[in-house]
Design an enzyme around this catalytic site. Structure first.
Site, PDB file in Angstrom:
ATOM      1  N   ALA A 165       0.828  -1.209   0.000  1.00 37.38           N
ATOM      2  CA  ALA A 165       0.000   0.000   0.000  1.00 37.38           C
ATOM      3  C   ALA A 165       0.867   1.266   0.000  1.00 37.38           C
ATOM      4  O   ALA A 165       2.101   1.216  -0.061  1.00 37.38           O
ATOM      5  CB  ALA A 165      -0.939  -0.012   1.196  1.00 37.38           C
ATOM      6  N   HIS A 166       0.189   2.413   0.107  1.00 38.39           N
ATOM      7  CA  HIS A 166       0.830   3.720  -0.011  1.00 38.39           C
ATOM      8  C   HIS A 166       1.863   3.952   1.093  1.00 38.39           C
ATOM      9  O   HIS A 166       1.659   3.618   2.249  1.00 38.39           O
ATOM     10  CB  HIS A 166      -0.221   4.824   0.030  1.00 38.39           C
ATOM     11  N   ALA A 167       3.004   4.519   0.682  1.00 40.35           N
ATOM     12  CA  ALA A 167       4.069   4.967   1.593  1.00 40.35           C
ATOM     13  C   ALA A 167       4.656   3.848   2.444  1.00 40.35           C
ATOM     14  O   ALA A 167       5.204   4.092   3.514  1.00 40.35           O
ATOM     15  CB  ALA A 167       3.561   6.099   2.492  1.00 40.35           C
TER      16      ALA A 167
END
Length: 351
Positions: A241-243
């Site tokens: 997922a993001h970051a």
């Protein structure tokens, strides 16, 4: 291509036990190999196959028990030695695709920069301000968005999507259907209680020697970067997922998932269907057993299992107890029955 066992022994740096003139033309599993094919056994529990295999030669370890009448190539690491033969027999003869150079149907933006000896397959698209360095292979139907950098000797198989603002290091391999740089899963409720999509403007950085499996997805950060550090190998159907920051030389096995802003150290293994919650850190040297659920940070290396994640030995003890629970329940019911009978007898005696 064909080689005799004397040539293979020299190529793979093995000790030959058997006929040096025996010809090998291919390779297969120990169960299905024929007399002209090589195979290997690296796990001792599979040595029983030596009795039934028809393989022309079997790569084995020094300590493996032999069956008479077979040809053996002996080394400390039979899997590694077998891999040398595989690459020699198959990979040196054939490239991934017969399409060489830049195919006429490929669409390349005039502001893209293409290095030397780059192959771009049919119907691939390369957007503006993207740089593809020397000796890369871009498979048919793949898309590379704007402002990307593709490092030397990187290979994108067919139908890979690399969205804008993605950086791929050197010798990266991405299997078909993978999507790199898609938006993170982030929404807010507006004044009408409807979900409104959050913009994700971060980058994705894939370092050198990373491999990414088929249909894996790696999202960009909302503002920060998603990073997969060098040497990490990602299986098929993995969600990052993001970051998220994945450390060096991790192994992420099929259907494992990492929620936003989670972070791993070096040499972490996440087995199949394991899951890591958001904003969680995992120390270097941690192994997560299949279907482990991590809900808080893990600060010490070791093996973990279960949901929520716990030391693997504790998890196994609990599983043993759970397996005995039905038996124990029956025992308790029997004790309750006996106790009830005893109480009734005591009441009769009191009368």
């Amino acid at each position: 291509m064909q080689l005799n066992l004397e040539e293979i022994a020299a190529l793979c740096k093995c000790t030959l036990e058997g006929d040096p003139k025996k010809i090998i033309q291919g390779a297969s599993t120990v169960e299905s190999a024929n007399e002209n094919e090589a195979s290997f056994i690296s796990n001792p529990k599979y040595t029983s196959f030596l009795k039934t295999t028809e393989a022309g030669v079997v790569f084995i370890s020094d300590s493996a028990k032999r069956v008479e009448g077979k040809n053996y190539l002996v080394s400390k690491d039979p899997s590694k030695a077998f891999q040398i033969l595989l690459e020699h027999l198959y990979l040196e003869e054939k490239s991934v695709s017969a399409f060489e150079g830049i195919h006429s149907s490929a669409v390349i933006h005039p502001e893209a920069k293409i290095g030397k000896n780059v192959s771009i397959g049919p119907n691939a698209v390369v957007d503006a301000n993207t740089e593809i360095n020397d000796n890369c292979i871009i498979g048919p139907g793949s898309y590379i968005g704007r402002d990307c950098v593709i490092g030397e000797k990187t290979m994108l198989h067919a139908n890979v999507t690399v969205r804008e603002l993605v950086s791929l290091g050197k010798r990266v391999i991405i299997q078909p259907g993978a999507v790199i740089g898609s938006c993170g899963f982030g929404y807010i409720l507006d004044e009408n209680y409807r979900f409104k999509k959050l913009s994700h403007v971060g980058h994705v950085i894939i370092e050198d020697d990373v491999e990414i499996g088929a249909n894996t997805t790696i999202d960009r950060g909302r503002v920060g970067d998603t990073i997969i550090k060098k040497g990490t190998k990602v299986d098929n159907l993995v969600q990052v997922a993001h970051a998220v920051e994945i450390g060096e030389n991790n192994l992420l096995v099929a259907q494992s998932g990492f929620a936003g802003s989670s972070k791993t150290g070096a040499y972490v293994t996440a087995a199949g269907q394991s899951a890591v919650g958001g904003h969680i850190s995992i120390a270097s040297g941690v192994t997560l057993a299949a279907r482990t659920g991590v809900v808080k940070s893990i600060g010490e290396k070791g093996k973990y299992g279960g949901f929520p994640a716990k030391n693997i030995d504790k998890f196994r003890r609990q599983q043993v107890l759970m397996d005995r629970l039905e038996e124990k329940f029956k025992q308790v019911k029997q004790l309750e029955k006996k106790l009830q009978q005893f109480e009734e007898m005591m009441k009769k005696n009191q009368k």
